[in-house]
Motif scaffolding. Structure first.
Motif, PDB file in Angstrom:
ATOM      1  N   UNK A  23       0.843  -1.194   0.000  1.00  0.00           N
ATOM      2  CA  UNK A  23       0.000   0.000   0.000  1.00  0.00           C
ATOM      3  C   UNK A  23       0.883   1.250   0.000  1.00  0.00           C
ATOM      4  N   UNK A  24       1.977   1.177  -0.748  1.00  0.00           N
ATOM      5  CA  UNK A  24       2.933   2.285  -0.737  1.00  0.00           C
ATOM      6  C   UNK A  24       2.507   3.403  -1.678  1.00  0.00           C
ATOM      7  N   UNK A  25       3.059   4.601  -1.402  1.00  0.00           N
ATOM      8  CA  UNK A  25       2.957   5.715  -2.340  1.00  0.00           C
ATOM      9  C   UNK A  25       4.366   5.941  -2.895  1.00  0.00           C
ATOM     10  N   UNK A  26       4.461   6.141  -4.200  1.00  0.00           N
ATOM     11  CA  UNK A  26       5.765   6.337  -4.836  1.00  0.00           C
ATOM     12  C   UNK A  26       5.899   7.801  -5.227  1.00  0.00           C
ATOM     13  N   UNK A  27       6.891   8.458  -4.599  1.00  0.00           N
ATOM     14  CA  UNK A  27       7.093   9.889  -4.872  1.00  0.00           C
ATOM     15  C   UNK A  27       8.252  10.025  -5.847  1.00  0.00           C
ATOM     16  N   UNK A  71      16.524  10.225 -12.254  1.00  0.00           N
ATOM     17  CA  UNK A  71      15.454  10.183 -11.262  1.00  0.00           C
ATOM     18  C   UNK A  71      15.860   9.564  -9.923  1.00  0.00           C
ATOM     19  N   UNK A  72      15.078   9.986  -8.900  1.00  0.00           N
ATOM     20  CA  UNK A  72      15.073   9.315  -7.599  1.00  0.00           C
ATOM     21  C   UNK A  72      13.589   9.077  -7.268  1.00  0.00           C
ATOM     22  N   UNK A  73      13.307   7.920  -6.698  1.00  0.00           N
ATOM     23  CA  UNK A  73      11.934   7.616  -6.283  1.00  0.00           C
ATOM     24  C   UNK A  73      11.963   7.286  -4.800  1.00  0.00           C
ATOM     25  N   UNK A  74      10.985   7.808  -4.064  1.00  0.00           N
ATOM     26  CA  UNK A  74      10.857   7.494  -2.636  1.00  0.00           C
ATOM     27  C   UNK A  74       9.601   6.637  -2.481  1.00  0.00           C
ATOM     28  N   UNK A  75       9.790   5.443  -1.982  1.00  0.00           N
ATOM     29  CA  UNK A  75       8.624   4.595  -1.680  1.00  0.00           C
ATOM     30  C   UNK A  75       8.260   4.836  -0.225  1.00  0.00           C
ATOM     31  N   UNK A  76       7.058   5.359  -0.007  1.00  0.00           N
ATOM     32  CA  UNK A  76       6.600   5.615   1.368  1.00  0.00           C
ATOM     33  C   UNK A  76       5.557   4.554   1.699  1.00  0.00           C
ATOM     34  N   UNK A  77       5.896   3.705   2.648  1.00  0.00           N
ATOM     35  CA  UNK A  77       4.986   2.606   2.975  1.00  0.00           C
ATOM     36  C   UNK A  77       3.881   3.104   3.903  1.00  0.00           C
ATOM     37  N   UNK A  78       2.863   2.261   4.115  1.00  0.00           N
ATOM     38  CA  UNK A  78       1.707   2.717   4.909  1.00  0.00           C
ATOM     39  C   UNK A  78       2.098   3.013   6.355  1.00  0.00           C
ATOM     40  N   UNK A  79       3.200   2.430   6.863  1.00  0.00           N
ATOM     41  CA  UNK A  79       3.607   2.768   8.240  1.00  0.00           C
ATOM     42  C   UNK A  79       4.622   3.916   8.268  1.00  0.00           C
ATOM     43  N   UNK A  80       4.815   4.572   7.108  1.00  0.00           N
ATOM     44  CA  UNK A  80       5.659   5.766   7.089  1.00  0.00           C
ATOM     45  C   UNK A  80       7.130   5.509   6.795  1.00  0.00           C
ATOM     46  N   UNK A  81       7.514   4.266   6.576  1.00  0.00           N
ATOM     47  CA  UNK A  81       8.904   3.983   6.219  1.00  0.00           C
ATOM     48  C   UNK A  81       9.181   4.555   4.824  1.00  0.00           C
ATOM     49  N   UNK A  82      10.347   5.194   4.683  1.00  0.00           N
ATOM     50  CA  UNK A  82      10.705   5.783   3.383  1.00  0.00           C
ATOM     51  C   UNK A  82      11.898   5.035   2.806  1.00  0.00           C
ATOM     52  N   UNK A  83      11.688   4.415   1.648  1.00  0.00           N
ATOM     53  CA  UNK A  83      12.777   3.720   0.952  1.00  0.00           C
ATOM     54  C   UNK A  83      13.212   4.599  -0.211  1.00  0.00           C
ATOM     55  N   UNK A  84      14.490   4.907  -0.253  1.00  0.00           N
ATOM     56  CA  UNK A  84      15.006   5.766  -1.322  1.00  0.00           C
ATOM     57  C   UNK A  84      15.543   4.877  -2.455  1.00  0.00           C
ATOM     58  N   UNK A  85      15.069   5.119  -3.667  1.00  0.00           N
ATOM     59  CA  UNK A  85      15.477   4.311  -4.826  1.00  0.00           C
ATOM     60  C   UNK A  85      16.130   5.236  -5.847  1.00  0.00           C
ATOM     61  N   UNK A  86      17.328   4.866  -6.290  1.00  0.00           N
ATOM     62  CA  UNK A  86      18.030   5.719  -7.257  1.00  0.00           C
ATOM     63  C   UNK A  86      18.577   4.899  -8.409  1.00  0.00           C
ATOM     64  N   UNK A  87      18.972   5.601  -9.477  1.00  0.00           N
ATOM     65  CA  UNK A  87      19.490   5.028 -10.735  1.00  0.00           C
ATOM     66  C   UNK A  87      18.331   4.393 -11.504  1.00  0.00           C
TER      67      UNK A  87
END
Ligand SMILES: N[C@@H](CCC(=O)N[C@@H](CS)C(=O)NCC(=O)O)C(=O)O
Length: 246
Positions: A23-27, A71-87
């Motif tokens: 249930x993540x949001x991808x920023x 680009x960089x994408x931040x996956x924000x999970x439903x409990x607020x964890x932020x995973x940073x994705x790059x390349x």
């Protein structure tokens, strides 16, 4: 300054657990054009994922990004964890894994990788030789690309699609990242055809199996909706403007 999400600092075990969130949001942090975020945006649209575009304030954000580029994408999970994705290609592969677009087993995964890499070589050739050509050389370079690069791609890829049963997929019987990336290649070559250049050699008649793969991907409801959106039209327009295409 537009602030960026703060990546969660935690052990790899904890972060790995977070990647299972459904249930993540991808920023998305990327410039206002298709460019290196096109496949990422396409995968997210295909998956029907929740997405947001972050405001780019590049000179002020550059040092906060892992490789000082987008680009960089931040996956924000439903409990607020932020995973940073790059390349870009790492992001695409992460998302393809998450949304089950890498086949059904290790061997299928490898087959998908083969087609991705092959398509990427052709995409890179289009980008360096045609998109970035001087304006007065663009038609000549496009015609050369259509006759010297695409025929080999078409011959090999049509054969692989046939070998897989002519079902509109490279691997197995469902959509993978390979189908999506090839669709992107076909669409990009059709979209960025310089005025006065010859006909692009992709069509339902000339390349029936590639065309079928493209139609299968593009007719997916959430992806089709993304392509009709106002934001997508803006990205089309700014992509052409960026490369002084029209
Ligand atoms: N290897 C990187 C390349 C990224 C890259 O070159 N990004 C360009 C935009 S397409 C960029 O950030 N340019 C701004 C800068 O370098 O300051 C990837 O695939 O993500």
């Amino acid at each position: 300054m537009a602030s960026l999400p703060t990546p969660t600092q935690a052990s790899t075990e904890v972060l790995s657990q977070a990647t299972k969130s459904n249930d993540s949001t991808f920023k998305i942090l990327y410039f206002g054009l298709h460019g290196l975020a096109e496949l990422t945006r396409t995968i997210l649209a295909y998956a029907g994922a929740k997405t947001e575009e972050l405001t780019v304030d590049w000179p002020n954000q550059k040092d906060q990004t892992p490789f000082k580029c987008l680009p960089v994408v931040y996956e924000v999970t439903s409990d607020g964890t932020v995973l940073e994705l790059a390349e870009s290609q790492a992001i695409e592969r992460y998302l393809a894994t998450k949304f089950h677009l890498f086949g059904k087993n290790e061997y299928e995964h490898h087959k998908v990788e083969q087609f991705l890499t092959s398509t990427d070589t052709t995409l890179q050739a289009f980008s360096t030789k045609v998109i970035r050509a001087d304006a007065d050389k663009r038609v000549e370079e496009a015609n050369k690309f259509y006759t010297e690069v695409l025929p080999k791609f078409i011959e090999v890829h049509e054969a692989h699609l046939k070998k897989n049963g002519s079902n509109g997929h490279y691997v197995g019987d469902s959509t993978t990242l390979a189908d999506i990336k090839t669709t992107l290649l076909i669409n990009r070559v059709l979209f960025l055809r310089p005025k006065g250049a010859n006909e692009v050699p992709f069509s339902a008649e000339k390349t029936p199996l590639l065309w079928k793969a493209r139609e299968t991907v593009d007719s997916h409801p959430t992806l089709a909706a993304w392509k009709k959106s106002q934001r997508y039209q803006e990205l089309d327009a700014s992509t052409k403007t960026m490369f002084k295409w029209e």
